[in-house]
Design a protein around this motif. Structure first.
Motif, short mmCIF file in Angstrom:
data_model
loop_
_atom_site.label_atom_id
_atom_site.label_comp_id
_atom_site.label_asym_id
_atom_site.label_seq_id
_atom_site.Cartn_x
_atom_site.Cartn_y
_atom_site.Cartn_z
N ALA A 346 101.67 24.42 38.20
CA ALA A 346 100.28 24.82 37.94
C ALA A 346 99.33 24.00 38.81
CB ALA A 346 99.95 24.63 36.46
N ILE A 347 99.60 22.70 38.96
CA ILE A 347 98.73 21.84 39.77
C ILE A 347 98.83 22.23 41.25
CG2 ILE A 347 98.31 19.48 40.54
CD1 ILE A 347 99.26 18.52 37.81
N ALA A 350 97.26 25.69 41.88
CA ALA A 350 95.80 25.64 41.85
C ALA A 350 95.27 25.12 43.19
CB ALA A 350 95.32 24.74 40.72
N GLY A 351 96.00 24.16 43.77
CA GLY A 351 95.58 23.59 45.04
C GLY A 351 95.59 24.59 46.17
N LEU A 352 96.40 25.65 46.05
CA LEU A 352 96.45 26.67 47.10
C LEU A 352 95.11 27.37 47.27
CD1 LEU A 352 99.94 28.31 46.38
CD2 LEU A 352 99.35 26.78 48.27
N THR A 353 94.33 27.43 46.20
CA THR A 353 93.00 28.05 46.26
C THR A 353 91.91 26.98 46.17
OG1 THR A 353 93.15 28.48 43.87
CG2 THR A 353 93.70 30.29 45.37
N LYS A 354 92.27 25.74 46.53
CA LYS A 354 91.33 24.62 46.54
C LYS A 354 90.66 24.45 45.18
CE LYS A 354 90.26 25.26 51.46
NZ LYS A 354 89.20 25.51 52.44
N GLN A 355 91.46 24.39 44.14
CA GLN A 355 90.95 24.23 42.79
C GLN A 355 91.77 23.19 42.04
OE1 GLN A 355 91.23 28.58 41.85
NE2 GLN A 355 89.15 28.32 41.11
N THR A 356 91.17 22.63 41.01
CA THR A 356 91.88 21.75 40.10
C THR A 356 92.29 22.56 38.87
OG1 THR A 356 89.93 21.11 38.83
CG2 THR A 356 90.39 19.84 40.84
N THR A 369 103.30 26.88 30.90
CA THR A 369 103.17 26.10 32.14
C THR A 369 101.80 25.45 32.23
OG1 THR A 369 104.72 27.53 33.32
CG2 THR A 369 103.22 26.22 34.66
N TYR A 370 100.76 26.23 31.95
CA TYR A 370 99.40 25.69 32.04
C TYR A 370 99.17 24.63 30.97
CZ TYR A 370 94.34 25.34 32.06
OH TYR A 370 93.07 24.85 32.11
N ASP A 371 99.56 24.94 29.72
CA ASP A 371 99.30 24.00 28.63
C ASP A 371 100.00 22.67 28.85
OD1 ASP A 371 97.76 25.92 27.45
OD2 ASP A 371 99.19 26.45 25.87
N ARG A 372 101.22 22.72 29.35
CA ARG A 372 101.97 21.49 29.61
C ARG A 372 101.26 20.66 30.68
NH1 ARG A 372 105.99 20.53 33.47
NH2 ARG A 372 107.49 18.89 32.98
N ALA A 373 100.78 21.32 31.71
CA ALA A 373 100.12 20.60 32.81
C ALA A 373 98.77 20.03 32.37
CB ALA A 373 99.93 21.53 34.00
#
Length: 394
Positions: A346-347, A350-356, A369-373
């Motif tokens: 997930a991290i 997210a970086g692929l679209t320049k996001q956190t 996946t998101y909740d764990r991250a």
């Protein structure tokens, strides 16, 4: 068969590739954030907003029904969505009726000193920039007034916040402008607001390397003075404007890093729990200690409120990583943060679209996946927030 290779002008090839890549990145940004290529923060569900504020979702609903505070956006399914501006307005509203000061606005009070956190390691891939960006954003979302400084010439944290150095900083605009030896500008000239309330940014680019090149010359000419105080002196100009400064340090022990270390009140060292990384960190710590001795001998106060190690890209099911983690915790005890930063697709996605993680929509990933991250990232950042509060005596 002719195996002869034609010679190429390496400088020309590199320059062409650089310009082509920069143009493609600019086009990507315009496609992701039209029409003016400016990023915006996503909206938060009522549950997310309530968690950030530390209240129950039902209490937020009651405030809305009573006509208090901003009105959230209603989806076709009657779900309430709050913008970051709405959440900040609710913080200010709730603080007025709080049981004790700081329940909703947790920043500095009279007598509290500015917290300057240097995030550092000179080993690539240790998660330094990811840590810095998520920490700065989380603290801002929790109500702290935050200044994020990108001191890394590679400028990855700058890119994560929607600024492309090649296009947006053609004539400077980094911290170098405020710490240079000839005609430095006020630091306020290089601070820019972000799309998150409470979070300002001083971007980075390759121009920062000028400080590394100019300092030896200034030292030789006797004009550098106490060069390692330059970041601290620049930040003193805006001391009252912020609660926390987060500095993403360069991946090297140069003059910029030494100046950042001299300014820092807290130091966070990122570690990937692999043997080669730990061996590299051993050298990093030895060199850092030697440099700090030199700086201290020159009159600098190198004491810090706290120093912690953060385990990054940690995989709980990886047996060798667990052994390294146990080894580090045995050696350093509570100097290692309890919460590790888990490795997560997930991290990286997210970086692929320049996001956190705080910017991407939860629906872009499987829920688990998101909740764990996000739980991992929040645990790390909230532990650091606890250190800040403890430093202020709370």
């Amino acid at each position: 068969m002719d195996a002869t290779l034609q010679s190429e002008d390496l400088n020309g090839v590199i320059r062409d590739h650089s310009e082509t890549l920069a143009a493609q990145l600019h086009a990507q940004r315009e496609s992701l954030f039209p029409p003016d290529a400016a990023k915006q923060m996503r909206k938060f569900t009522s549950g997310e907003a309530a968690a950030l504020l530390g209240v129950n979702d039902s209490y937020l609903r009651k405030l809305n029904l009573d006509g208090k505070g901003p009105s959230p956006e209603l989806t076709p399914g009657n779900r309430r969505l709050y913008s970051v501006t709405d959440i900040q307005a609710l913080r200010e509203l709730l603080e007025k009726t709080a049981r004790k000061p700081g329940d909703y606005l947790p920043g500095r009070r009279e007598g509290d000193h500015l917290q300057i956190i240097g995030v550092m390691n000179f080993k690539g891939g240790s998660g330094k920039t990811t840590t810095s960006a998520h920490l700065a954003q989380r603290l801002a979302l929790l109500g702290y007034r935050v200044l994020a400084i990108d001191l890394d010439p590679q400028a990855s944290m700058t890119a994560l916040h929607g600024v492309q150095p090649e296009y947006d900083l053609p004539e400077g605009g980094t911290l170098y402008d405020a710490i240079r030896y000839d005609s430095p500008v006020p630091i306020t000239d290089v601070i820019r607001p972000t799309y998150i309330p409470n979070l300002d940014l001083i971007p980075g680019n390759l121009e920062l390397m000028e400080f590394e090149h100019e300092t030896p010359r200034a030292l030789a000419q006797g004009s550098a003075g106490l060069f390692f105080f330059r970041v601290k002196e620049a930040l003193s100009q805006v001391d009252e404007n912020y609660d926390v400064v987060v500095i993403d340090c360069p991946p090297q022990l140069g003059f910029l890093t030494m100046s950042a270390l001299s300014a820092a009140t807290g130091v966070l060292v990122t570690i990937h729990p692999e043997m080669l990384d730990v061996m590299s960190m051993s050298q990093f710590l030895r060199m850092t200690a030697d440099l700090m001795d030199v700086i201290a001998e020159s009159g600098a106060d190198m004491s810090h409120d706290w120093m912690r190690y953060l385990l990054t890209r940690y995989e709980p099911t990886d047996a060798p990583q667990n052994r390294i983690t146990a080894f580090l915790r045995t050696m350093y005890g509570d100097k290692v943060l309890n919460a590790p930063m888990l490795k997560s697709t997930a991290i990286s996605d997210a970086g692929l679209t320049k996001q956190t993680l705080y910017e991407v929509e939860r629906s872009a990933f499987t829920r688990s996946t998101y909740d764990r991250a996000i739980e991992s990232v929040n645990a790390v950042n909230d532990e650091i927030a606890g250190l800040i509060q403890k430093t202020w005596g709370r």
